[in-house]
Design a protein around this motif. Structure first.
Motif, PDB file in Angstrom:
ATOM      1  N   ASP A 132      13.539  13.522  -0.614  1.00 31.90           N
ATOM      2  CA  ASP A 132      13.984  12.595   0.416  1.00 31.90           C
ATOM      3  C   ASP A 132      12.871  11.568   0.576  1.00 31.90           C
ATOM      4  O   ASP A 132      11.689  11.905   0.445  1.00 31.90           O
ATOM      5  N   GLY A 133      13.229  10.329   0.828  1.00 29.69           N
ATOM      6  CA  GLY A 133      12.201   9.305   0.980  1.00 29.69           C
ATOM      7  C   GLY A 133      12.732   8.078   1.688  1.00 29.69           C
ATOM      8  O   GLY A 133      13.921   7.759   1.596  1.00 29.69           O
ATOM      9  N   LYS A 134      11.851   7.398   2.407  1.00 29.80           N
ATOM     10  CA  LYS A 134      12.229   6.172   3.099  1.00 29.80           C
ATOM     11  C   LYS A 134      10.963   5.411   3.483  1.00 29.80           C
ATOM     12  O   LYS A 134       9.846   5.925   3.382  1.00 29.80           O
ATOM     13  N   ILE A 135      11.141   4.178   3.909  1.00 21.53           N
ATOM     14  CA  ILE A 135      10.009   3.354   4.340  1.00 21.53           C
ATOM     15  C   ILE A 135       9.342   3.994   5.547  1.00 21.53           C
ATOM     16  O   ILE A 135      10.003   4.337   6.530  1.00 21.53           O
ATOM     17  N   LEU A 136       8.040   4.138   5.477  1.00 23.20           N
ATOM     18  CA  LEU A 136       7.277   4.728   6.579  1.00 23.20           C
ATOM     19  C   LEU A 136       6.721   3.639   7.493  1.00 23.20           C
ATOM     20  O   LEU A 136       6.843   3.705   8.709  1.00 23.20           O
ATOM     21  N   ASN A 137       6.102   2.623   6.890  1.00 24.39           N
ATOM     22  CA  ASN A 137       5.529   1.527   7.669  1.00 24.39           C
ATOM     23  C   ASN A 137       5.739   0.212   6.920  1.00 24.39           C
ATOM     24  O   ASN A 137       5.018  -0.075   5.954  1.00 24.39           O
ATOM     25  N   PRO A 138       6.719  -0.594   7.328  1.00 23.91           N
ATOM     26  CA  PRO A 138       7.029  -1.842   6.623  1.00 23.91           C
ATOM     27  C   PRO A 138       5.919  -2.886   6.694  1.00 23.91           C
ATOM     28  O   PRO A 138       5.940  -3.858   5.930  1.00 23.91           O
ATOM     29  N   ASP A 139       4.961  -2.700   7.614  1.00 25.73           N
ATOM     30  CA  ASP A 139       3.862  -3.669   7.719  1.00 25.73           C
ATOM     31  C   ASP A 139       2.986  -3.669   6.470  1.00 25.73           C
ATOM     32  O   ASP A 139       2.209  -4.601   6.258  1.00 25.73           O
ATOM     33  N   TYR A 140       3.103  -2.623   5.663  1.00 18.03           N
ATOM     34  CA  TYR A 140       2.294  -2.520   4.449  1.00 18.03           C
ATOM     35  C   TYR A 140       3.069  -2.933   3.202  1.00 18.03           C
ATOM     36  O   TYR A 140       2.691  -2.585   2.090  1.00 18.03           O
ATOM     37  N   ILE A 141       4.154  -3.696   3.398  1.00 17.64           N
ATOM     38  CA  ILE A 141       4.972  -4.164   2.276  1.00 17.64           C
ATOM     39  C   ILE A 141       5.210  -5.664   2.386  1.00 17.64           C
ATOM     40  O   ILE A 141       5.640  -6.160   3.435  1.00 17.64           O
ATOM     41  N   PHE A 142       4.918  -6.394   1.315  1.00 20.93           N
ATOM     42  CA  PHE A 142       5.333  -7.781   1.157  1.00 20.93           C
ATOM     43  C   PHE A 142       6.245  -7.832  -0.069  1.00 20.93           C
ATOM     44  O   PHE A 142       5.856  -7.360  -1.147  1.00 20.93           O
ATOM     45  N   LEU A 143       7.438  -8.385   0.100  1.00 19.47           N
ATOM     46  CA  LEU A 143       8.366  -8.517  -1.029  1.00 19.47           C
ATOM     47  C   LEU A 143       8.325  -9.931  -1.573  1.00 19.47           C
ATOM     48  O   LEU A 143       8.222 -10.900  -0.824  1.00 19.47           O
ATOM     49  N   LEU A 144       8.430 -10.045  -2.881  1.00 14.43           N
ATOM     50  CA  LEU A 144       8.361 -11.331  -3.567  1.00 14.43           C
ATOM     51  C   LEU A 144       9.735 -11.693  -4.103  1.00 14.43           C
ATOM     52  O   LEU A 144      10.322 -10.954  -4.899  1.00 14.43           O
ATOM     53  N   LYS A 145      10.266 -12.826  -3.661  1.00 11.84           N
ATOM     54  CA  LYS A 145      11.638 -13.217  -3.972  1.00 11.84           C
ATOM     55  C   LYS A 145      11.676 -14.563  -4.704  1.00 11.84           C
ATOM     56  O   LYS A 145      10.908 -15.473  -4.384  1.00 11.84           O
ATOM     57  N   LYS A 146      12.577 -14.671  -5.652  1.00 16.22           N
ATOM     58  CA  LYS A 146      12.734 -15.944  -6.367  1.00 16.22           C
ATOM     59  C   LYS A 146      13.610 -16.901  -5.567  1.00 16.22           C
ATOM     60  O   LYS A 146      14.622 -16.502  -4.991  1.00 16.22           O
ATOM     61  N   LYS A 147      13.211 -18.166  -5.572  1.00 14.54           N
ATOM     62  CA  LYS A 147      14.001 -19.222  -4.953  1.00 14.54           C
ATOM     63  C   LYS A 147      14.192 -20.334  -5.972  1.00 14.54           C
ATOM     64  O   LYS A 147      13.219 -20.787  -6.594  1.00 14.54           O
ATOM     65  N   GLU A 148      15.418 -20.766  -6.150  1.00 15.82           N
ATOM     66  CA  GLU A 148      15.696 -21.746  -7.193  1.00 15.82           C
ATOM     67  C   GLU A 148      15.094 -23.114  -6.906  1.00 15.82           C
ATOM     68  O   GLU A 148      14.577 -23.778  -7.785  1.00 15.82           O
ATOM     69  N   THR A 149      15.192 -23.561  -5.644  1.00 15.73           N
ATOM     70  CA  THR A 149      14.658 -24.880  -5.297  1.00 15.73           C
ATOM     71  C   THR A 149      13.808 -24.780  -4.052  1.00 15.73           C
ATOM     72  O   THR A 149      14.002 -23.908  -3.211  1.00 15.73           O
ATOM     73  N   ALA A 150      12.860 -25.702  -3.922  1.00 12.72           N
ATOM     74  CA  ALA A 150      11.958 -25.694  -2.765  1.00 12.72           C
ATOM     75  C   ALA A 150      12.694 -26.151  -1.519  1.00 12.72           C
ATOM     76  O   ALA A 150      13.675 -26.868  -1.583  1.00 12.72           O
TER      77      ALA A 150
ATOM     78  N   VAL B 230       0.885  -1.164   0.000  1.00 13.81           N
ATOM     79  CA  VAL B 230       0.000   0.000   0.000  1.00 13.81           C
ATOM     80  C   VAL B 230       0.920   1.209   0.000  1.00 13.81           C
ATOM     81  O   VAL B 230       1.469   1.586   1.036  1.00 13.81           O
ATOM     82  N   GLY B 231       1.132   1.791  -1.173  1.00 11.54           N
ATOM     83  CA  GLY B 231       2.154   2.810  -1.338  1.00 11.54           C
ATOM     84  C   GLY B 231       2.060   3.987  -0.396  1.00 11.54           C
ATOM     85  O   GLY B 231       3.052   4.387   0.241  1.00 11.54           O
ATOM     86  N   GLU B 232       0.858   4.546  -0.258  1.00  9.93           N
ATOM     87  CA  GLU B 232       0.715   5.750   0.556  1.00  9.93           C
ATOM     88  C   GLU B 232       0.917   5.484   2.042  1.00  9.93           C
ATOM     89  O   GLU B 232       1.217   6.410   2.810  1.00  9.93           O
ATOM     90  N   GLU B 233       0.757   4.246   2.470  1.00  6.21           N
ATOM     91  CA  GLU B 233       0.980   3.890   3.875  1.00  6.21           C
ATOM     92  C   GLU B 233       2.415   3.401   4.111  1.00  6.21           C
ATOM     93  O   GLU B 233       2.954   3.556   5.208  1.00  6.21           O
ATOM     94  N   ALA B 234       3.008   2.815   3.089  1.00  4.32           N
ATOM     95  CA  ALA B 234       4.296   2.141   3.257  1.00  4.32           C
ATOM     96  C   ALA B 234       5.497   3.048   3.099  1.00  4.32           C
ATOM     97  O   ALA B 234       6.520   2.852   3.764  1.00  4.32           O
TER      98      ALA B 234
END
Length: 207
Positions: free
Chosen positions: A189-207, A154-158
């Protein structure tokens, strides 16, 4: 070209360049290079603020598996975030090649991603998808193990941006390129305001 027309066209070019630069800085910005602190910057104001539970890993098999999305991401979204109009951010190639192609066990499309003609936006599981160029997020298939291919936020919150939006425009002659250069400068100037509103999606090669 008249002065008024020139100024109008210059403003359009500056705004376009400004928006494109801001998008990149919000994700990858490095304060050491006079940029805002990006979300993926490995500092106290960037990636280190994101809780490990908000970093979701997907293998090539999982990104194409609807059940994996349900269990890994959608089940974990806080109710408060659900009601705050979150959206996905990812490369167009990831959206088209990895999400729009989802199939069930019988090989039939399940249509969890696609263009919604009602509100004219691209969606995944009814959430809007901001499709970006690969200089912001690489597409999933091009990512190496451990690289981030997208975000749900949620950009405006995060994220918070502080700017006076006062552009200073300079014009000089580049002797190396033999051309005039128009340059616009603005302080941000800018920085993370609230990390609770961010989920990052990461690649993993193997399960």
């Amino acid at each position: 070209m008249g002065v008024t027309v020139f100024e109008t066209e210059l403003a359009k070019v500056l705004v376009k360049a400004y928006v494109e630069a801001m998008e990149i800085e919000i994700i990858k910005g490095n304060p050491a290079s006079n940029q805002m602190c990006g979300i993926l910057n490995n500092s106290a104001d960037g990636l280190q603020k994101i809780d490990a539970s908000h970093i979701i890993e997907f293998t090539a098999e999982e990104i194409a598996d609807w059940t994996a999305w349900e269990t890994k991401l959608f089940a974990e979204i806080p109710l408060g975030m659900e009601g705050a109009s979150p959206e996905f951010v990812m490369a167009k190639q990831t959206y088209v090649a990895n999400l729009c192609t989802m199939k069930d066990l019988n090989g039939q499309p399940i249509k969890k991603a696609g263009f919604d003609v009602t509100d004219k936006v691209h969606k995944f599981n009814e959430y809007p998808v901001a499709r970006v160029e690969k200089d912001i997020f690489k597409d999933f298939n091009s990512c190496a193990d451990g690289e981030y291919f997208g975000m749900f936020w949620v950009g405006e919150e995060a994220y918070a941006i502080n700017s006076n939006l006062n552009f200073a425009v300079t014009r000089y002659y580049d002797n190396e390129k033999n051309e005039w250069v128009q340059k616009g400068i603005v302080i941000n100037d800018g920085k993370i305001l609230n990390p609770d509103y961010i989920f990052l999606l990461k690649k993993k090669e193997t399960a």
